[in-house]
Scaffold this active site. Structure first.
Site, PDB file in Angstrom:
ATOM      1  N   TYR A 125      23.859  16.056  50.040  1.00  0.00           N
ATOM      2  CA  TYR A 125      24.337  17.430  50.226  1.00  0.00           C
ATOM      3  C   TYR A 125      23.448  18.352  51.045  1.00  0.00           C
ATOM      4  O   TYR A 125      23.879  19.453  51.401  1.00  0.00           O
ATOM      5  CB  TYR A 125      24.642  18.052  48.856  1.00  0.00           C
ATOM      6  CG  TYR A 125      25.784  17.345  48.169  1.00  0.00           C
ATOM      7  CD1 TYR A 125      27.072  17.453  48.673  1.00  0.00           C
ATOM      8  CD2 TYR A 125      25.580  16.535  47.061  1.00  0.00           C
ATOM      9  CE1 TYR A 125      28.133  16.784  48.076  1.00  0.00           C
ATOM     10  CE2 TYR A 125      26.635  15.865  46.458  1.00  0.00           C
ATOM     11  CZ  TYR A 125      27.910  15.992  46.966  1.00  0.00           C
ATOM     12  OH  TYR A 125      28.955  15.333  46.388  1.00  0.00           O
ATOM     13  N   PHE A 399      28.822  20.464  35.415  1.00  0.00           N
ATOM     14  CA  PHE A 399      30.236  20.674  35.765  1.00  0.00           C
ATOM     15  C   PHE A 399      30.686  19.710  36.858  1.00  0.00           C
ATOM     16  O   PHE A 399      29.880  19.059  37.468  1.00  0.00           O
ATOM     17  CB  PHE A 399      30.471  22.120  36.210  1.00  0.00           C
ATOM     18  CG  PHE A 399      29.651  22.565  37.403  1.00  0.00           C
ATOM     19  CD1 PHE A 399      30.134  22.402  38.699  1.00  0.00           C
ATOM     20  CD2 PHE A 399      28.394  23.124  37.239  1.00  0.00           C
ATOM     21  CE1 PHE A 399      29.384  22.821  39.802  1.00  0.00           C
ATOM     22  CE2 PHE A 399      27.633  23.541  38.339  1.00  0.00           C
ATOM     23  CZ  PHE A 399      28.125  23.384  39.616  1.00  0.00           C
TER      24      PHE A 399
HETATM   25  C1  LIG Z   1      29.246  10.291  48.252  1.00  0.00           C
HETATM   26  C2  LIG Z   1      30.592   9.961  48.864  1.00  0.00           C
HETATM   27  C3  LIG Z   1      31.620  11.013  48.385  1.00  0.00           C
HETATM   28  C4  LIG Z   1      30.455  10.005  50.401  1.00  0.00           C
HETATM   29  O1  LIG Z   1      31.744   9.914  50.996  1.00  0.00           O
HETATM   30  P1  LIG Z   1      31.960   9.371  52.497  1.00  0.00           P
HETATM   31  O2  LIG Z   1      33.368   9.682  52.866  1.00  0.00           O
HETATM   32  O3  LIG Z   1      31.506   7.961  52.601  1.00  0.00           O
HETATM   33  O4  LIG Z   1      30.973  10.304  53.357  1.00  0.00           O
HETATM   34  P2  LIG Z   1      31.040  10.572  54.936  1.00  0.00           P
HETATM   35  O5  LIG Z   1      31.610   9.363  55.630  1.00  0.00           O
HETATM   36  O6  LIG Z   1      31.740  11.867  55.235  1.00  0.00           O
HETATM   37  O7  LIG Z   1      29.496  10.702  55.265  1.00  0.00           O
HETATM   38  C5  LIG Z   1      28.930  11.886  55.762  1.00  0.00           C
HETATM   39  C6  LIG Z   1      27.456  11.671  56.005  1.00  0.00           C
HETATM   40  O8  LIG Z   1      26.782  11.625  54.756  1.00  0.00           O
HETATM   41  C7  LIG Z   1      26.071  10.392  54.624  1.00  0.00           C
HETATM   42  N1  LIG Z   1      26.209   9.962  53.251  1.00  0.00           N
HETATM   43  C8  LIG Z   1      27.343   9.884  52.550  1.00  0.00           C
HETATM   44  N2  LIG Z   1      27.082   9.439  51.313  1.00  0.00           N
HETATM   45  C9  LIG Z   1      25.752   9.221  51.255  1.00  0.00           C
HETATM   46  C10 LIG Z   1      24.885   8.747  50.236  1.00  0.00           C
HETATM   47  N3  LIG Z   1      25.375   8.391  49.040  1.00  0.00           N
HETATM   48  N4  LIG Z   1      23.567   8.678  50.499  1.00  0.00           N
HETATM   49  C11 LIG Z   1      23.099   9.012  51.712  1.00  0.00           C
HETATM   50  N5  LIG Z   1      23.877   9.466  52.727  1.00  0.00           N
HETATM   51  C12 LIG Z   1      25.201   9.568  52.484  1.00  0.00           C
HETATM   52  C13 LIG Z   1      26.751   9.443  55.587  1.00  0.00           C
HETATM   53  O9  LIG Z   1      25.887   8.410  56.000  1.00  0.00           O
HETATM   54  C14 LIG Z   1      27.105  10.363  56.710  1.00  0.00           C
HETATM   55  O10 LIG Z   1      25.952  10.613  57.516  1.00  0.00           O
HETATM   56  P3  LIG Z   1      26.013  10.739  59.126  1.00  0.00           P
HETATM   57  O11 LIG Z   1      26.916  11.906  59.365  1.00  0.00           O
HETATM   58  O12 LIG Z   1      24.623  10.981  59.517  1.00  0.00           O
HETATM   59  O13 LIG Z   1      26.607   9.451  59.593  1.00  0.00           O
HETATM   60  C15 LIG Z   1      31.069   8.551  48.452  1.00  0.00           C
HETATM   61  O14 LIG Z   1      30.093   7.626  48.840  1.00  0.00           O
HETATM   62  C16 LIG Z   1      31.341   8.382  46.958  1.00  0.00           C
HETATM   63  O15 LIG Z   1      32.449   8.604  46.527  1.00  0.00           O
HETATM   64  N6  LIG Z   1      30.335   7.978  46.158  1.00  0.00           N
HETATM   65  C17 LIG Z   1      30.510   7.740  44.726  1.00  0.00           C
HETATM   66  C18 LIG Z   1      30.769   9.029  43.958  1.00  0.00           C
HETATM   67  C19 LIG Z   1      29.720  10.080  44.253  1.00  0.00           C
HETATM   68  O16 LIG Z   1      28.545   9.821  44.259  1.00  0.00           O
HETATM   69  N7  LIG Z   1      30.216  11.310  44.507  1.00  0.00           N
HETATM   70  C20 LIG Z   1      29.349  12.457  44.734  1.00  0.00           C
HETATM   71  C21 LIG Z   1      29.345  13.246  43.475  1.00  0.00           C
HETATM   72  S1  LIG Z   1      28.190  14.551  43.455  1.00  0.00           S
END
Ligand SMILES: CC(C)(COP(=O)(O)OP(=O)(O)OC[C@H]1O[C@@H](n2cnc3c(N)ncnc32)[C@H](O)[C@@H]1OP(=O)(O)O)[C@@H](O)C(=O)NCCC(=O)NCCS
Length: 399
Positions: A125, A399
């Protein structure tokens, strides 16, 4: 930046999407949440505050926000868009779904001055301008050997009660606590209903809630038996005065058959200072709690009180979501005035760092040493002095 795959579309979540949203959330977090809990979160959402990512007709990602109220240093309360339930199916990761959903979700935050979230992982984030603003310190207290120092008050006044029978007192004490504590959150009635229902699936193997009640504080905890020795896990300690805090800890440390007491609190909590042997309070983990993103930087900076005068121009960058800008911040006698300016900047940093400074948990000098904030040494000292908080910040609830 991750490009959004052309086959993904983003739209408002409708009622019919919730079964799919439930499956995405459970898959992402590995937890099936009780339906009633989901309904409580839904009752806290403003209209159109959930978006989904779709691959054709299939819903493959979700992000939403709830309407929360955040206490800031000095006791003012800001409306906060509380981002939650963020997940993308494992079949559609790293195709830009999160980035596209976040861009749309933040466009919908309208007049909210600030957004907050809890992060499953620390690397996700920061790019969206969120910075960790509170810290959870996990402590384990070796109860059997713990003794209070002679000068620590023994005010008494604690009763052992069934929490659901004392809801009005718990609500009123929590309300005093959250209005006094930066990071405190208002608890709506439906959330109290849910907490006090005390569902077995929310107990993580522990007992039903026990509750210690004092006129100015309370503790709720669960006991885990069946291990080598019993362990109590405090789920909430809200004390409005140091006397209530000491009285509640005296009662907790009186649980003869419990070997250890575990609690998540803020760094610098009082307990080790009350005991003859401070080492009996072991820190077993440290993790970020609430993350903040300022949406209206002047409004947010003007809402809190400050520890010292300050006169600076801040240059704030915000890569992905394009907030930030240049702002003149003047603090006199604890109150701030902040407005956009074209004047040359004294401080260069990004929005996530500003979020981390806001509740007083992290210091500008630490970010400067890490090369994440640039300013002259005198300005850095002034930022450190101004952004302190008398009351340590602590997130009201997850939350
Ligand atoms: C975290 C999550 C929502 C990311 O979704 P995603 O659609 O794959 O993310 P994006 O493709 O939009 O990635 C955006 C950027 O963030 C990075 N990023 C995304 N998830 C990441 C992670 N877990 N750790 C490190 N970097 C991450 C990507 O590499 C990308 O970077 P770049 O722009 O430099 O290439 C997904 O991996 C997920 O559902 N994880 C399990 C649930 C979770 O952890 N949710 C978050 C709750 S707080």
């Amino acid at each position: 930046m991750t490009p959004v795959a052309p086959d993904l579309t983003i739209r408002t979540a409708g009622d019919a999407d919730w079964p799919a949203i439930g499956l995405i959330g459970a898959t992402g977090f590995g937890i099936w949440r009780p339906e009633e809990r989901v309904q409580v979160w839904r009752s806290m959402m403003p209209p159109d505050s959930a978006v989904v990512a779709c691959d054709g007709d299939e819903v493959v990602g979700v992000a939403l926000f709830m309407d929360l109220q955040l206490t800031v240093p000095g006791g003012a309360v800001l409306p906060m868009a509380g981002v939650s339930f963020v997940a993308v199916l494992p079949t559609h990761r790293r195709r830009g779904a999160l980035t596209a959903m976040f861009t749309e979700l933040h466009r919908r935050m309208g007049d909210y001055p600030v957004a907050g979230l809890e992060a499953s992982e620390a690397e996700i984030y920061g790019r969206f301008g969120y910075g960790p603003a509170t810290v959870w310190e996990r402590q384990s207290v070796e109860r059997e050997r713990a003794r209070f120092r002679p000068e620590v008050p023994d005010p008494g006044g604690v009763r052992v009660v069934r929490p659901a029978e004392h809801r009005a007192q718990l609500e009123s004490i929590y309300e005093r606590w959250r209005l006094h504590t930066p990071g405190g959150l208002h608890t709506p009635e439906r959330l109290w209903d849910e907490i006090l229902t005390d569902r077995p699936e929310s107990r993580a193997g522990g007992s039903a809630f026990f509750c210690l009640l004092h006129p100015d504080g309370f503790v709720m905890y669960r006991v885990h038996t069946g291990e080598r020795k019993d362990r109590a896990e405090v789920t909430k300690l809200a004390a409005v005065t140091p006397q209530a805090y000491a009285a509640l800890w005296r009662a907790l440390l009186g649980l003869d058959l419990v070997a250890t007491i575990e609690i998540e609190t803020h760094p610098g909590a009082l307990l080790p200072y009350l005991l003859t042997d401070a080492r009996l309070v072991r820190v077993t983990g440290v993790e970020d709690g609430l993350w903040l993103r300022m949406l209206d930087i002047p409004a947010v900076l003007q809402a809190r009180t400050y520890g010292a005068d300050l006169s600076v121009v801040l240059d704030i960058s915000d890569g992905v979501l394009g907030g930030g800008g240049r702002f003149a911040l003047q603090v006199r006698d604890g109150r701030a005035r902040c407005e956009p300016t074209d004047a040359p900047a004294d401080v260069h940093t990004d929005l996530s760092v500003l979020g981390s400074l806001y509740l007083g948990t992290h210091r500008a000098s630490t970010f400067a040493a890490a090369n994440r904030l640039r300013a002259d040494p005198g300005v850095i000292r002034a930022l450190d002095a101004a952004f302190v908080s008398d009351v340590p910040a602590q997130l009201g609830y997850g939350f």
